[in-house]
Scaffold this active site. Structure first.
Site, PDB file in Angstrom:
ATOM      1  N   ASP A   3      -0.365  -3.441  -2.558  1.00 29.08           N
ATOM      2  CA  ASP A   3      -0.205  -2.097  -3.063  1.00 29.08           C
ATOM      3  C   ASP A   3       0.097  -2.219  -4.571  1.00 29.08           C
ATOM      4  O   ASP A   3       0.433  -3.298  -5.056  1.00 29.08           O
ATOM      5  CB  ASP A   3       0.948  -1.414  -2.318  1.00 29.08           C
ATOM      6  N   ASP A   5       1.679   0.745  -7.049  1.00 29.56           N
ATOM      7  CA  ASP A   5       2.924   1.376  -7.500  1.00 29.56           C
ATOM      8  C   ASP A   5       4.110   0.858  -6.683  1.00 29.56           C
ATOM      9  O   ASP A   5       4.103   0.930  -5.455  1.00 29.56           O
ATOM     10  CB  ASP A   5       2.839   2.900  -7.353  1.00 29.56           C
ATOM     11  N   ASP A 198       5.400  -1.631  -0.657  1.00 35.45           N
ATOM     12  CA  ASP A 198       6.765  -1.105  -0.777  1.00 35.45           C
ATOM     13  C   ASP A 198       6.999   0.094   0.134  1.00 35.45           C
ATOM     14  O   ASP A 198       8.128   0.514   0.320  1.00 35.45           O
ATOM     15  CB  ASP A 198       7.086  -0.716  -2.226  1.00 35.45           C
TER      16      ASP A 198
HETATM   17 MG   LIG Z   1       3.649   1.762  -3.453  1.00 32.45          MG
END
Ligand SMILES: [Mg+2]
Length: 250
Positions: A3, A5, A198
């Site tokens: 991922d 961000d 995250d």
């Molecule tokens: Mg993310």
């Protein structure tokens, strides 16, 4: 599979050690791919941001964005798309052959992503396209938030939710971890895959749906793994991407 961000950068600032981790993985012969729900960028501009934040040079072909999945999925299916989103989403749609329109009356689909310049009139027109015009309602993603240096800011899903509330229509979601998104990733990836993310309900959910190993980093939306829903319990938890080479031994 990373991922972006909250994993590679936060608000455009690179996570310390990210570039080094990505280079070591490639140097070891592993393929590095990026899978983001962020619909504000083109694949090229996402590559530019990775390079600016980490000095790791990625090919746009290594990057799957929810804007690209949306464009590929709806291309050829509609006459005119009214977009609530940023220029990167509009450009991605047009590149894949989706005609975008500025008048809601001309739309037979409304496409929604994060728009950090959103106005009430844009939201109103999108709602009218759905309720009065009968346009389909497509969400690039339903992420509630996206991480910024100051904390979680409203994400694309918050705008989708406003429109869903106003129209009473549930959108077709094309973001991670939906089947549409995973189908495009499957064209690019080769097992075995390690998914590093995250956000449990997107990154970890996708990894689990595909039978991949999952790694949660604590540099994004989750800072305490005790808060992760048991459906998404990751195989590994590490402070950040910087710890990944040690975890997998490169
Ligand atoms: Mg993310």
């Amino acid at each position: 599979m990373f991922d972006l961000d909250g994993v590679v950068y936060v608000d455009g600032a690179g996570i310390p050690g990210a570039g080094d981790t990505l280079r070591r993985l490639e140097d070891s012969g592993r393929r590095v791919l990026f899978a983001t729900n962020n619909a504000t960028k083109t694949r090229q501009s996402a590559a530019d941001q990775i390079a600016a934040a980490t000095a790791f040079v990625a090919d746009p072909e290594q990057i799957v964005t929810s804007s690209w999945v949306t464009a590929r999925t709806i291309a050829g299916k509609y006459h005119g798309a009214f977009v609530v989103g940023e220029p990167g989403l509009v450009e991605t749609l047009q590149t894949e052959g989706v005609r975008t329109v500025e008048r809601w009356e001309a739309a037979d689909v409304v496409v929604v992503g994060l728009d950090r310049e959103l106005t009430y009139s844009r939201l109103r027109d999108a709602a009218l396209a759905v309720t009065v015009g009968g346009a389909a309602f497509v969400a690039t993603n339903t992420d509630a938030t996206y991480p910024t240096a100051e904390g979680p800011a409203p994400g694309g899903g918050a705008i989708v939710a406003a429109l869903a509330r106003a129209t009473g229509v549930t959108p077709q979601d094309l973001g991670k971890p939906t089947a549409a998104y995973r189908a495009l990733l499957a064209e690019l990836s080769e097992d075995p895959v390690v998914m590093v993310g995250d956000r449990p309900e997107t990154d970890l959910a996708m990894g689990k749906a595909e039978g991949w190993a999952t790694v949660l980093v604590l540099s994004g939306v989750v800072t305490d793994p005790a808060h992760v829903d048991s459906r998404y319990t990751p195989d590994h938890v590490i402070p950040s991407i910087a710890s990944l080479p040690d975890l997998i031994g490169v």
